[in-house]
Design a protein around this motif. Structure first.
Motif, PDB file in Angstrom:
ATOM      1  N   ILE A 200       4.923   8.107 -20.092  1.00 53.43           N
ATOM      2  CA  ILE A 200       3.492   8.480 -19.215  1.00 53.43           C
ATOM      3  C   ILE A 200       3.695   8.608 -18.086  1.00 53.43           C
ATOM      4  O   ILE A 200       4.385   7.812 -17.273  1.00 53.43           O
ATOM      5  CB  ILE A 200       2.362   7.302 -19.710  1.00 53.43           C
ATOM      6  N   ILE A 201       3.294   9.660 -17.262  1.00 50.23           N
ATOM      7  CA  ILE A 201       3.486   9.985 -15.934  1.00 50.23           C
ATOM      8  C   ILE A 201       2.180   9.860 -15.273  1.00 50.23           C
ATOM      9  O   ILE A 201       1.111  10.574 -15.641  1.00 50.23           O
ATOM     10  CB  ILE A 201       4.096  11.159 -15.480  1.00 50.23           C
ATOM     11  N   VAL A 202       2.178   9.179 -14.110  1.00 53.37           N
ATOM     12  CA  VAL A 202       0.894   9.062 -13.351  1.00 53.37           C
ATOM     13  C   VAL A 202       1.163   9.514 -11.838  1.00 53.37           C
ATOM     14  O   VAL A 202       2.150   8.968 -11.231  1.00 53.37           O
ATOM     15  CB  VAL A 202       0.386   7.566 -13.292  1.00 53.37           C
ATOM     16  N   THR A 203       0.389  10.399 -11.391  1.00 54.64           N
ATOM     17  CA  THR A 203       0.603  10.339 -10.037  1.00 54.64           C
ATOM     18  C   THR A 203      -0.904  10.243  -9.250  1.00 54.64           C
ATOM     19  O   THR A 203      -1.997  10.214  -9.756  1.00 54.64           O
ATOM     20  CB  THR A 203       0.833  12.081  -9.587  1.00 54.64           C
ATOM     21  N   SER A 204      -0.915   9.981  -8.012  1.00 57.60           N
ATOM     22  CA  SER A 204      -1.994   9.822  -7.136  1.00 57.60           C
ATOM     23  C   SER A 204      -1.651   9.808  -5.676  1.00 57.60           C
ATOM     24  O   SER A 204      -0.554   9.837  -5.202  1.00 57.60           O
ATOM     25  CB  SER A 204      -2.391   8.457  -7.276  1.00 57.60           C
TER      26      SER A 204
ATOM     27  N   TYR B 110       0.827  -1.198   0.006  1.00 60.62           N
ATOM     28  CA  TYR B 110       0.033   0.204  -0.163  1.00 60.62           C
ATOM     29  C   TYR B 110       0.765   1.004   0.069  1.00 60.62           C
ATOM     30  O   TYR B 110       1.738   1.352   0.825  1.00 60.62           O
ATOM     31  CB  TYR B 110      -0.689   0.099   1.126  1.00 60.62           C
ATOM     32  N   LEU B 111       0.925   2.243  -0.930  1.00 59.06           N
ATOM     33  CA  LEU B 111       1.573   3.221  -1.175  1.00 59.06           C
ATOM     34  C   LEU B 111       1.097   4.372  -0.815  1.00 59.06           C
ATOM     35  O   LEU B 111      -0.231   4.507  -1.159  1.00 59.06           O
ATOM     36  CB  LEU B 111       2.202   3.269  -2.660  1.00 59.06           C
ATOM     37  N   ASP B 112       1.691   5.522  -0.405  1.00 60.63           N
ATOM     38  CA  ASP B 112       1.118   6.906  -0.402  1.00 60.63           C
ATOM     39  C   ASP B 112       1.907   7.909  -1.015  1.00 60.63           C
ATOM     40  O   ASP B 112       3.220   7.763  -1.117  1.00 60.63           O
ATOM     41  CB  ASP B 112       1.290   7.275   0.988  1.00 60.63           C
ATOM     42  N   LYS B 113       1.382   8.875  -1.599  1.00 58.48           N
ATOM     43  CA  LYS B 113       1.730   9.983  -2.470  1.00 58.48           C
ATOM     44  C   LYS B 113       2.765   9.402  -3.554  1.00 58.48           C
ATOM     45  O   LYS B 113       3.967   9.206  -3.420  1.00 58.48           O
ATOM     46  CB  LYS B 113       2.629  10.760  -1.695  1.00 58.48           C
ATOM     47  N   VAL B 114       2.043   8.740  -4.610  1.00 56.31           N
ATOM     48  CA  VAL B 114       2.712   7.982  -5.472  1.00 56.31           C
ATOM     49  C   VAL B 114       3.032   8.717  -6.945  1.00 56.31           C
ATOM     50  O   VAL B 114       2.356   9.510  -7.207  1.00 56.31           O
ATOM     51  CB  VAL B 114       1.809   6.574  -5.933  1.00 56.31           C
ATOM     52  N   ASN B 115       4.266   8.332  -7.346  1.00 59.47           N
ATOM     53  CA  ASN B 115       4.562   9.048  -8.768  1.00 59.47           C
ATOM     54  C   ASN B 115       5.204   7.905  -9.756  1.00 59.47           C
ATOM     55  O   ASN B 115       6.037   7.221  -9.174  1.00 59.47           O
ATOM     56  CB  ASN B 115       5.573  10.087  -8.645  1.00 59.47           C
ATOM     57  N   ALA B 116       4.384   7.404 -10.654  1.00 61.97           N
ATOM     58  CA  ALA B 116       4.899   6.485 -11.559  1.00 61.97           C
ATOM     59  C   ALA B 116       5.053   6.860 -12.950  1.00 61.97           C
ATOM     60  O   ALA B 116       4.763   7.898 -13.752  1.00 61.97           O
ATOM     61  CB  ALA B 116       3.720   5.455 -11.790  1.00 61.97           C
ATOM     62  N   LYS B 117       6.401   6.299 -13.577  1.00 62.78           N
ATOM     63  CA  LYS B 117       6.917   6.514 -15.032  1.00 62.78           C
ATOM     64  C   LYS B 117       6.650   5.090 -15.764  1.00 62.78           C
ATOM     65  O   LYS B 117       7.189   4.331 -15.346  1.00 62.78           O
ATOM     66  CB  LYS B 117       8.103   7.168 -15.029  1.00 62.78           C
ATOM     67  N   ILE B 118       6.024   5.371 -16.682  1.00 65.73           N
ATOM     68  CA  ILE B 118       5.826   4.035 -17.899  1.00 65.73           C
ATOM     69  C   ILE B 118       6.317   4.766 -19.289  1.00 65.73           C
ATOM     70  O   ILE B 118       5.747   5.549 -19.705  1.00 65.73           O
ATOM     71  CB  ILE B 118       4.356   3.741 -17.821  1.00 65.73           C
ATOM     72  N   LYS B 119       7.299   4.009 -19.652  1.00 64.96           N
ATOM     73  CA  LYS B 119       7.909   4.279 -20.870  1.00 64.96           C
ATOM     74  C   LYS B 119       7.516   3.105 -21.883  1.00 64.96           C
ATOM     75  O   LYS B 119       8.055   1.909 -21.881  1.00 64.96           O
ATOM     76  CB  LYS B 119       9.604   4.057 -20.545  1.00 64.96           C
ATOM     77  N   PHE B 120       6.853   3.687 -22.858  1.00 65.00           N
ATOM     78  CA  PHE B 120       6.482   2.780 -23.901  1.00 65.00           C
ATOM     79  C   PHE B 120       7.097   3.147 -25.274  1.00 65.00           C
ATOM     80  O   PHE B 120       7.446   4.375 -25.263  1.00 65.00           O
ATOM     81  CB  PHE B 120       4.993   3.020 -24.316  1.00 65.00           C
ATOM     82  N   ASP B 121       7.269   2.588 -26.248  1.00 68.57           N
ATOM     83  CA  ASP B 121       7.411   2.974 -27.571  1.00 68.57           C
ATOM     84  C   ASP B 121       8.656   4.021 -27.628  1.00 68.57           C
ATOM     85  O   ASP B 121       8.677   5.136 -27.927  1.00 68.57           O
ATOM     86  CB  ASP B 121       6.303   3.921 -28.231  1.00 68.57           C
ATOM     87  N   LYS B 122       9.940   3.552 -27.279  1.00 70.26           N
ATOM     88  CA  LYS B 122      11.084   4.333 -27.579  1.00 70.26           C
ATOM     89  C   LYS B 122      10.985   5.734 -27.090  1.00 70.26           C
ATOM     90  O   LYS B 122      10.881   6.667 -27.481  1.00 70.26           O
ATOM     91  CB  LYS B 122      11.346   4.346 -29.107  1.00 70.26           C
ATOM     92  N   ASN B 123      11.192   5.602 -25.811  1.00 75.81           N
ATOM     93  CA  ASN B 123      11.211   6.999 -24.807  1.00 75.81           C
ATOM     94  C   ASN B 123      10.011   7.758 -24.653  1.00 75.81           C
ATOM     95  O   ASN B 123      10.203   8.750 -24.092  1.00 75.81           O
ATOM     96  CB  ASN B 123      12.482   7.516 -25.340  1.00 75.81           C
TER      97      ASN B 123
END
Length: 192
Positions: free
Chosen positions: A97-101, A81-94
């Motif tokens: 997509i940045i997701v925060t929650s 269970y995570l708090d103050k989340v920042n995710a980076k998803i790298k698709f298609d050659k650099n």
């Protein structure tokens, strides 16, 4: 009772009280956070500060999930269970997509993540806000739900539910109430 024995008993009790108090204050103190997901409450323990999880799939896509803090699930060690989340998803050659929650539930075996509360998804000039996003990377799907607002330089879209097939790059957009329609507002005429 003689005076010497009485003093020894008092000193022994003070030492025991000191050690018990010290143990309860510094070692037994556990912060508990309760996460609610679809009416189920989970109590978790063992806070970990500044978490970072990185994975790469066979297609070369990279996933980085970072959080200010997290706690493991006592019943399932794969769930964090995570708090103050920042995710980076790298698709298609650099392309990133940045997701925060505010919070997230992360499966460290399947790398599936459910982002909860004030979810913001950014990609190039595109921005999506919603209440929840469930990225099921093990099945190549992402589901966004609750007060979805998509913004680009050409249009805004308002919906309740979006299901995205990450492999085929297709999506289904709908409203929870079948009597309501998805709203699209064009900001510029011409190229859209």
């Amino acid at each position: 009772m003689n005076k010497k024995l009485f003093i020894q008993v008092i000193l022994f009790l003070l030492i025991v009280i000191f050690f018990v108090s010290f143990y309860l204050i510094y070692f037994k103190k556990k912060s508990e956070i309760t996460y609610e997901k679809k009416g189920i409450e989970k109590k978790v323990e063992n806070i970990i500060q500044e978490l970072s999880y990185f994975s790469k799939d066979i297609s070369g896509n990279e996933y980085l999930v970072e959080a200010e803090s997290g706690q493991s699930n006592a019943e399932n060690s794969d769930i964090i269970y995570l708090d103050k989340v920042n995710a980076k998803i790298k698709f298609d050659k650099n392309q990133i997509i940045i997701v925060t929650s505010d919070k997230a539930i992360y499966n460290n075996t399947l790398f599936d993540t459910e982002f909860i509360g004030n979810v913001v998804i950014s990609y190039d000039d595109h921005k999506i806000t919603c209440e929840n996003m469930k990225a099921t990377l093990s099945k190549d799907t992402a589901i966004l739900s609750g007060n979805i607002v998509y913004r680009s330089q050409f249009s805004n879209l308002y919906a309740d539910f979006i299901e995205i097939d990450l492999k085929k790059r297709t999506s289904k957009i709908s409203m929870f109430d079948l009597n309501k329609k998805v709203k699209v507002k064009h900001l510029k005429n011409g190229i859209n």
